[in-house]
Structures are given as structure tokens and as C-alpha cells.
Design a protein around this motif. Structure first.
Motif, PDB file in Angstrom:
ATOM      1  N   PRO A 198     -46.903  -2.605  28.807  1.00 20.84           N
ATOM      2  CA  PRO A 198     -45.728  -3.474  28.925  1.00 20.84           C
ATOM      3  C   PRO A 198     -45.588  -4.140  30.303  1.00 20.84           C
ATOM      4  O   PRO A 198     -45.015  -5.218  30.415  1.00 20.84           O
ATOM      5  N   ASP A 199     -46.098  -3.514  31.351  1.00 23.24           N
ATOM      6  CA  ASP A 199     -46.002  -4.074  32.705  1.00 23.24           C
ATOM      7  C   ASP A 199     -47.027  -5.165  32.978  1.00 23.24           C
ATOM      8  O   ASP A 199     -46.942  -5.847  34.003  1.00 23.24           O
ATOM      9  N   ASP A 200     -48.005  -5.323  32.119  1.00 19.45           N
ATOM     10  CA  ASP A 200     -49.069  -6.308  32.325  1.00 19.45           C
ATOM     11  C   ASP A 200     -48.604  -7.673  31.827  1.00 19.45           C
ATOM     12  O   ASP A 200     -48.681  -7.979  30.638  1.00 19.45           O
ATOM     13  N   VAL A 201     -48.120  -8.511  32.753  1.00 17.66           N
ATOM     14  CA  VAL A 201     -47.511  -9.787  32.375  1.00 17.66           C
ATOM     15  C   VAL A 201     -48.142 -10.997  33.073  1.00 17.66           C
ATOM     16  O   VAL A 201     -47.603 -12.094  33.014  1.00 17.66           O
ATOM     17  N   THR A 202     -49.289 -10.795  33.709  1.00 17.93           N
ATOM     18  CA  THR A 202     -49.893 -11.908  34.439  1.00 17.93           C
ATOM     19  C   THR A 202     -50.180 -13.101  33.527  1.00 17.93           C
ATOM     20  O   THR A 202     -49.826 -14.234  33.852  1.00 17.93           O
ATOM     21  N   LEU A 203     -50.786 -12.868  32.383  1.00 14.50           N
ATOM     22  CA  LEU A 203     -51.116 -13.974  31.481  1.00 14.50           C
ATOM     23  C   LEU A 203     -49.857 -14.652  30.956  1.00 14.50           C
ATOM     24  O   LEU A 203     -49.801 -15.889  30.868  1.00 14.50           O
ATOM     25  N   GLU A 204     -48.860 -13.858  30.621  1.00 13.48           N
ATOM     26  CA  GLU A 204     -47.617 -14.423  30.107  1.00 13.48           C
ATOM     27  C   GLU A 204     -46.901 -15.259  31.174  1.00 13.48           C
ATOM     28  O   GLU A 204     -46.270 -16.276  30.862  1.00 13.48           O
ATOM     29  N   ALA A 205     -46.998 -14.852  32.438  1.00 10.46           N
ATOM     30  CA  ALA A 205     -46.344 -15.583  33.525  1.00 10.46           C
ATOM     31  C   ALA A 205     -47.068 -16.885  33.863  1.00 10.46           C
ATOM     32  O   ALA A 205     -46.431 -17.890  34.185  1.00 10.46           O
ATOM     33  N   ILE A 206     -48.375 -16.875  33.766  1.00  7.49           N
ATOM     34  CA  ILE A 206     -49.150 -18.055  34.164  1.00  7.49           C
ATOM     35  C   ILE A 206     -49.311 -19.058  33.023  1.00  7.49           C
ATOM     36  O   ILE A 206     -49.356 -20.263  33.254  1.00  7.49           O
ATOM     37  N   SER A 207     -49.334 -18.608  31.812  1.00  7.24           N
ATOM     38  CA  SER A 207     -49.538 -19.493  30.665  1.00  7.24           C
ATOM     39  C   SER A 207     -48.613 -20.713  30.656  1.00  7.24           C
ATOM     40  O   SER A 207     -49.083 -21.837  30.436  1.00  7.24           O
ATOM     41  N   PRO A 208     -47.310 -20.573  30.915  1.00 12.61           N
ATOM     42  CA  PRO A 208     -46.442 -21.760  30.891  1.00 12.61           C
ATOM     43  C   PRO A 208     -46.740 -22.761  32.009  1.00 12.61           C
ATOM     44  O   PRO A 208     -46.315 -23.916  31.937  1.00 12.61           O
ATOM     45  N   LEU A 209     -47.461 -22.345  33.027  1.00  4.21           N
ATOM     46  CA  LEU A 209     -47.790 -23.234  34.144  1.00  4.21           C
ATOM     47  C   LEU A 209     -48.977 -24.145  33.837  1.00  4.21           C
ATOM     48  O   LEU A 209     -49.194 -25.138  34.534  1.00  4.21           O
ATOM     49  N   LEU A 210     -49.740 -23.812  32.800  1.00  3.87           N
ATOM     50  CA  LEU A 210     -50.983 -24.526  32.527  1.00  3.87           C
ATOM     51  C   LEU A 210     -50.755 -25.852  31.797  1.00  3.87           C
ATOM     52  O   LEU A 210     -50.061 -25.898  30.789  1.00  3.87           O
ATOM     53  N   ASP A 211     -51.376 -26.901  32.337  1.00  2.97           N
ATOM     54  CA  ASP A 211     -51.387 -28.203  31.674  1.00  2.97           C
ATOM     55  C   ASP A 211     -52.479 -28.243  30.607  1.00  2.97           C
ATOM     56  O   ASP A 211     -52.332 -28.895  29.588  1.00  2.97           O
ATOM     57  N   LYS A 212     -53.574 -27.566  30.898  1.00  2.00           N
ATOM     58  CA  LYS A 212     -54.713 -27.496  29.984  1.00  2.00           C
ATOM     59  C   LYS A 212     -55.275 -26.086  30.012  1.00  2.00           C
ATOM     60  O   LYS A 212     -55.351 -25.465  31.065  1.00  2.00           O
ATOM     61  N   GLU A 213     -55.675 -25.596  28.856  1.00  2.00           N
ATOM     62  CA  GLU A 213     -56.306 -24.283  28.769  1.00  2.00           C
ATOM     63  C   GLU A 213     -57.814 -24.442  28.721  1.00  2.00           C
ATOM     64  O   GLU A 213     -58.331 -25.475  28.289  1.00  2.00           O
ATOM     65  N   LEU A 214     -58.514 -23.412  29.167  1.00  2.00           N
ATOM     66  CA  LEU A 214     -59.980 -23.381  29.129  1.00  2.00           C
ATOM     67  C   LEU A 214     -60.403 -22.177  28.287  1.00  2.00           C
ATOM     68  O   LEU A 214     -60.822 -21.149  28.814  1.00  2.00           O
ATOM     69  N   PRO A 215     -60.277 -22.275  26.958  1.00  4.84           N
ATOM     70  CA  PRO A 215     -60.529 -21.118  26.100  1.00  4.84           C
ATOM     71  C   PRO A 215     -61.971 -20.620  26.131  1.00  4.84           C
ATOM     72  O   PRO A 215     -62.211 -19.437  25.886  1.00  4.84           O
ATOM     73  N   ALA A 216     -62.911 -21.468  26.457  1.00  2.00           N
ATOM     74  CA  ALA A 216     -64.309 -21.033  26.498  1.00  2.00           C
ATOM     75  C   ALA A 216     -64.538 -19.977  27.579  1.00  2.00           C
ATOM     76  O   ALA A 216     -65.437 -19.147  27.459  1.00  2.00           O
ATOM     77  N   PHE A 217     -63.709 -19.988  28.618  1.00  2.00           N
ATOM     78  CA  PHE A 217     -63.856 -18.968  29.668  1.00  2.00           C
ATOM     79  C   PHE A 217     -63.674 -17.574  29.082  1.00  2.00           C
ATOM     80  O   PHE A 217     -64.484 -16.682  29.320  1.00  2.00           O
ATOM     81  N   GLY A 218     -62.612 -17.368  28.327  1.00  2.00           N
ATOM     82  CA  GLY A 218     -62.364 -16.062  27.720  1.00  2.00           C
ATOM     83  C   GLY A 218     -63.469 -15.649  26.770  1.00  2.00           C
ATOM     84  O   GLY A 218     -63.894 -14.497  26.758  1.00  2.00           O
ATOM     85  N   ASP A 219     -63.952 -16.610  25.993  1.00  5.59           N
ATOM     86  CA  ASP A 219     -65.037 -16.311  25.053  1.00  5.59           C
ATOM     87  C   ASP A 219     -66.307 -15.901  25.795  1.00  5.59           C
ATOM     88  O   ASP A 219     -66.958 -14.916  25.437  1.00  5.59           O
TER      89      ASP A 219
END
Length: 191
Positions: free
Chosen positions: A100-121
Motif C-alpha cells: 500500500p505504501d508503494d505509490v511512485t507510479l501512481e504519483a508520476i502517472s498523472p504528470l506524463l504527457d506521453k507514456e512509453l509502454p515498451a520500456f516496461g515490456d
């Protein structure tokens, strides 16, 4: 971004040839942020791995910070870093797990203009080759905010080293060049 040759200039900034001209010898400024309530900068192996990967490749460390987890805390620091003229790329480590304390992705996601999904893959594929199914509990994300690429990595030294040396650093100059758009040239401080 420092280059060996002067920019040919002109055009509308969307020229594919200009994007292809980005080379590995262009210097970018990296901001490294460790999200942790238990570490200090002295014992931050994941952050050390990111810094080493950039510096070993000849890039500059614009800043390195350690902050406590928390949605507002993470979002505030990343927003501040994106606004800095000497930061071309932001890399965070930590706060990407499933607790529950791991919120880095949730905090940064709204800041993104474009996502780079291939990075995660790609990271998942490389991670699986290194650690097997343990990669299942690893969450990562990448995207661009106001012309600045942001990468969110787990707080694991092997994972951060893998991501930075295999993906982020080799692709960094080209990605920064493409993402910068109308911002000042990467590595230059806006006046």
C-alpha cells in the motif's frame, strides 16, 4: 545535449533525419531520486547503480535526492525536477512494489504527457532472463513530462543497473532529443 557538431538548424523540429542524428556521445543531465523511508544516500545501492551507469557513459548527474514515499512528496519532487533546465531525464528508484505504501507510479502517472509502454515490456523481458518469475512483483513505468523522459524503477540494485545500462543510457540521448520538442536544448539551462 552537447554534441560534437553544431546543429544544422532550421526545419520544424519534426524532421525524422534530425532524430536519427542523435548519437551516443551527446551528454545528458540526469536527476536520480530514491524513494525510501529506510535508506540514506550512503547505503543507496539502487541509486548508486543508476548514477554509475550515467557517469560511466559520460553523462552528467544534475542532482541526486532521497525522499520518503508519499503521493504528494513524489509528485512534488518530480515536478520540480522536470522544471529544471539542467535535467534532461529523471530516474526514480523505489516505491514501485505492490504494498500500500508503494505509490511512485501512481504519483508520476498523472504528470506524463506521453507514456512509453515498451520500456516496461522490455524491462520485464530482460528481468525475467535475470531473475525468472520474481519479476512478477516488479512494477516499472516510463513516459515523458514536458519534454523530459521519466523512468520509474524498483529499489533493487540489479534491476536498476539492468534498466539503466541496457535500456535507459543507450537510448537516452535519442529519446531526450525526440522528447525535448520546443524546450531549450537538453543540458542547457533556460534563462
Amino acid at each position: 545535449m552537447a554534441t560534437d557538431e553544431a546543429d544544422g538548424g532550421g526545419g520544424d523540429g519534426g524532421d525524422e533525419t534530425a532524430d536519427e542524428d542523435a548519437t551516443d556521445d551527446e551528454v545528458i543531465g540526469a536527476a536520480v531520486v530514491t524513494v525510501s523511508s529506510t535508506r540514506s544516500l550512503e547505503d543507496d545501492e539502487p541509486g548508486d547503480a543508476v548514477v554509475s551507469a550515467f557517469e560511466d557513459a559520460g553523462h552528467e548527474l544534475a542532482t541526486r535526492e532521497l525522499i520518503e514515499s508519499g503521493y504528494d512528496n513524489v509528485q512534488s519532487i518530480v515536478t520540480r525536477l522536470v522544471d529544471r533546465g539542467d535535467v534532461d531525464v529523471v530516474v526514480t528508484t523505489g516505491g514501485t512494489g505492490v504494498s500500500p505504501d508503494d505509490v511512485t507510479l501512481e504519483a508520476i502517472s498523472p504528470l506524463l504527457d506521453k507514456e512509453l509502454p515498451a520500456f516496461g515490456d522490455l524491462f520485464t523481458r530482460l528481468g525475467y532472463e535475470e531473475v525468472g518469475t520474481g519479476v512478477l512483483c516488479t512494477r516499472t513505468m516510463a513516459g515523458v513530462s514536458d519534454g523530459v523522459p521519466i523512468f520509474c524503477l524498483p529499489a533493487h540494485a540489479t534491476a536498476t543497473d539492468l534498466a539503466t545500462t541496457s535500456i535507459i543510457v543507450p537510448e537516452g540521448p535519442k529519446l531526450v532529443s525526440q522528447a525535448v520538442g520546443d524546450r531549450a536544448s537538453p543540458g542547457e539551462v533556460e534563462e
